[in-house]
Scaffold this motif. Sequence first.
Motif, PDB file in Angstrom:
ATOM      1  N   VAL A 513       0.878  -1.146  -0.065  1.00  0.00           N
ATOM      2  CA  VAL A 513       0.016  -0.032  -0.056  1.00  0.00           C
ATOM      3  C   VAL A 513       0.808   1.203  -0.001  1.00  0.00           C
ATOM      4  O   VAL A 513       1.597   1.348   0.796  1.00  0.00           O
ATOM      5  CB  VAL A 513      -0.958  -0.085   1.334  1.00  0.00           C
ATOM      6  N   GLU A 514       0.970   1.880  -1.117  1.00  0.00           N
ATOM      7  CA  GLU A 514       1.676   3.286  -1.346  1.00  0.00           C
ATOM      8  C   GLU A 514       0.984   4.289  -1.613  1.00  0.00           C
ATOM      9  O   GLU A 514      -0.082   3.989  -2.514  1.00  0.00           O
ATOM     10  CB  GLU A 514       2.734   3.047  -2.071  1.00  0.00           C
ATOM     11  N   ALA A 515       0.927   5.441  -0.927  1.00  0.00           N
ATOM     12  CA  ALA A 515      -0.120   6.720  -1.009  1.00  0.00           C
ATOM     13  C   ALA A 515      -1.465   6.354  -1.273  1.00  0.00           C
ATOM     14  O   ALA A 515      -2.089   6.704  -1.984  1.00  0.00           O
ATOM     15  CB  ALA A 515       0.526   7.272  -2.413  1.00  0.00           C
ATOM     16  N   GLY A 516      -1.799   5.688  -0.323  1.00  0.00           N
ATOM     17  CA  GLY A 516      -3.286   5.098  -0.207  1.00  0.00           C
ATOM     18  C   GLY A 516      -3.553   4.191  -1.156  1.00  0.00           C
ATOM     19  O   GLY A 516      -4.982   4.000  -1.209  1.00  0.00           O
ATOM     20  N   ARG A 517      -2.821   3.655  -2.175  1.00  0.00           N
ATOM     21  CA  ARG A 517      -3.018   2.807  -2.910  1.00  0.00           C
ATOM     22  C   ARG A 517      -2.528   1.300  -3.043  1.00  0.00           C
ATOM     23  O   ARG A 517      -1.400   1.379  -2.751  1.00  0.00           O
ATOM     24  CB  ARG A 517      -3.142   3.417  -4.524  1.00  0.00           C
ATOM     25  N   THR A 518      -3.323   0.424  -3.221  1.00  0.00           N
ATOM     26  CA  THR A 518      -2.681  -1.043  -3.388  1.00  0.00           C
ATOM     27  C   THR A 518      -2.007  -1.293  -4.669  1.00  0.00           C
ATOM     28  O   THR A 518      -2.720  -1.123  -5.583  1.00  0.00           O
ATOM     29  CB  THR A 518      -3.640  -1.976  -2.918  1.00  0.00           C
TER      30      THR A 518
END
Length: 564
Positions: A513-518
């Motif tokens: 999960v990076e910057a709120g996205r999977t």
Amino acid sequence: MLQELRVRNLALIDGLHLDLSTHKTGLIVLTGETGAGKSIILQAINLLAGSRGAASWVRSDCERAEIEAVFALRPDHAELHTLLTEHSLKNEGGCIVRRVLGKDGRSRIYVNDQSITGRLSAELAAGLINIASQHDQQQLLNSRYHLEFLDAFGELHGLRQQFSRLFQRWQQASSELRQLQEKEQDKEQQRDFLRFQLDEIRKAKPVAGEDESLARERELLKSADALHRLIGASSRGLASMRGGDLVDIKKQLDQATGLDPGLGPLAERLASAGYELADLAESLQKYQQNLVADPLRLEVISERLAELKQLGRKYGPSLAEVLAFAERAEATLTLLESLEQEIAQMELRVEEVATEALVKAVELSQARREAALRLTRNMERELATLGFSQVVFRVTMTEAEGMGMVGMHATGRDVVEFLFSANPGEPPKPLASIVSGGELSRLMLAMKCLLARRDQVDTVIFDEVDAGLGGQAAEAVAAKIVELAGHHQVLCITHLPQIAACADLHFKVEKRVEAGRTRTVINPLAREERIAELARMLGGDHPTPRTLAFAGELIERKGGKAAV
């Protein structure tokens, strides 16, 4: 051989690049937690093979997903080179397959930058990669697919296609014969009816354009009185114009011309007008004289038009269509007269094709029996190396009931089923009734290994074919996959550390999960990273030092290497 795989914006993958160009053969392993995205990678490869895609697979907030694979082709892969050449797709640099999947549901497949159909993509993929998945294992449980495995092992598809073409010719000829025979059954009734229709048309003796001509004449006859009155009035008007006024004008203009010769052209025009009026008056008089109100003729025309209209209702609607119907009826009657001869000729043709097909079917069946014996021996030998010490594998062949072409189908008359027994003293039985998940995995692996040695496909992909295995069986499967990787490029998606430890290249698939996205990522593992991954596979997310040590020993024992 698969050299590179690139995936963009597919499900949880925003960007993925696998570089496999350094390993023409060898074992390439993909591991990771359940749900990390390993299946997405296999899904990407299946899309390149022409499988159906869905707009929902495109990553959120993206317009399209792209998958691209670069394959190196062996010079001796004649079938694949021929297929590429036939469709003008040949590229000396290899074969680049690309699939674009749009958010709007549209999809395109390209080979060497040229658009192709999904069907052609599937044909090409069959020569480039061989995928063994749990779906393939389920096919082993269905006897309908056993014939496909046997023909693939025996390399009988060429002979089978020869028979299939004969079978299709026989089906076509038989269908045409049935149609002729159906016509024969109601030939007399049809012939009588056609003759009745044709006699009705011939009796009326219609002429092309007759209805239009009669309709115009009828309108004239209906308007005869009005025309007589109007033409009479017109004639009288012209007569008065030719009278004194025009004569006086002419005399006056002649005198004026004597005084001014320049008026000569006007005098000539006036003279011409007088001649023209005279001609018009004469023409109108003749028309009036020939104009006759004939009630009897009007009645005759009306009756004839009614007769033609009746024909139109039955065979038209236009008279031209009535005449065309008559021509078709005559042609059909001619065909009916020669129907018996056609049936005899078609019966002979059906018999000839059937004889040829039966000869080829016997040849195909004999080749299958020989292949079945070889497959039995080879499968028992392969299964013995996979932990089955006293295994029995049998290929049964029966023929559909019926003589001649009765019971025949496009693949021949043979019904094939695989039987299996893993326990000494137990008779072999159909696979669906006895095999466990682990046994089925090893059966599928043995079959794929046999087929891989016969086809020209360089890349074999195993998708969790180790499901349900453990202990000695897992060791045996790992050894068999390593054996296959000695002469093929093998990609293996696995949860077994015994297999992962043998890898020449080891990739780990993870979900982050990076910057709120999977997103799903895939990375090559160096030695220490491999030890940690194997330890996770052996003992969970928090392996003990002993587990880590065992993972290292496992890699050493298996002789696996690591990507750096």
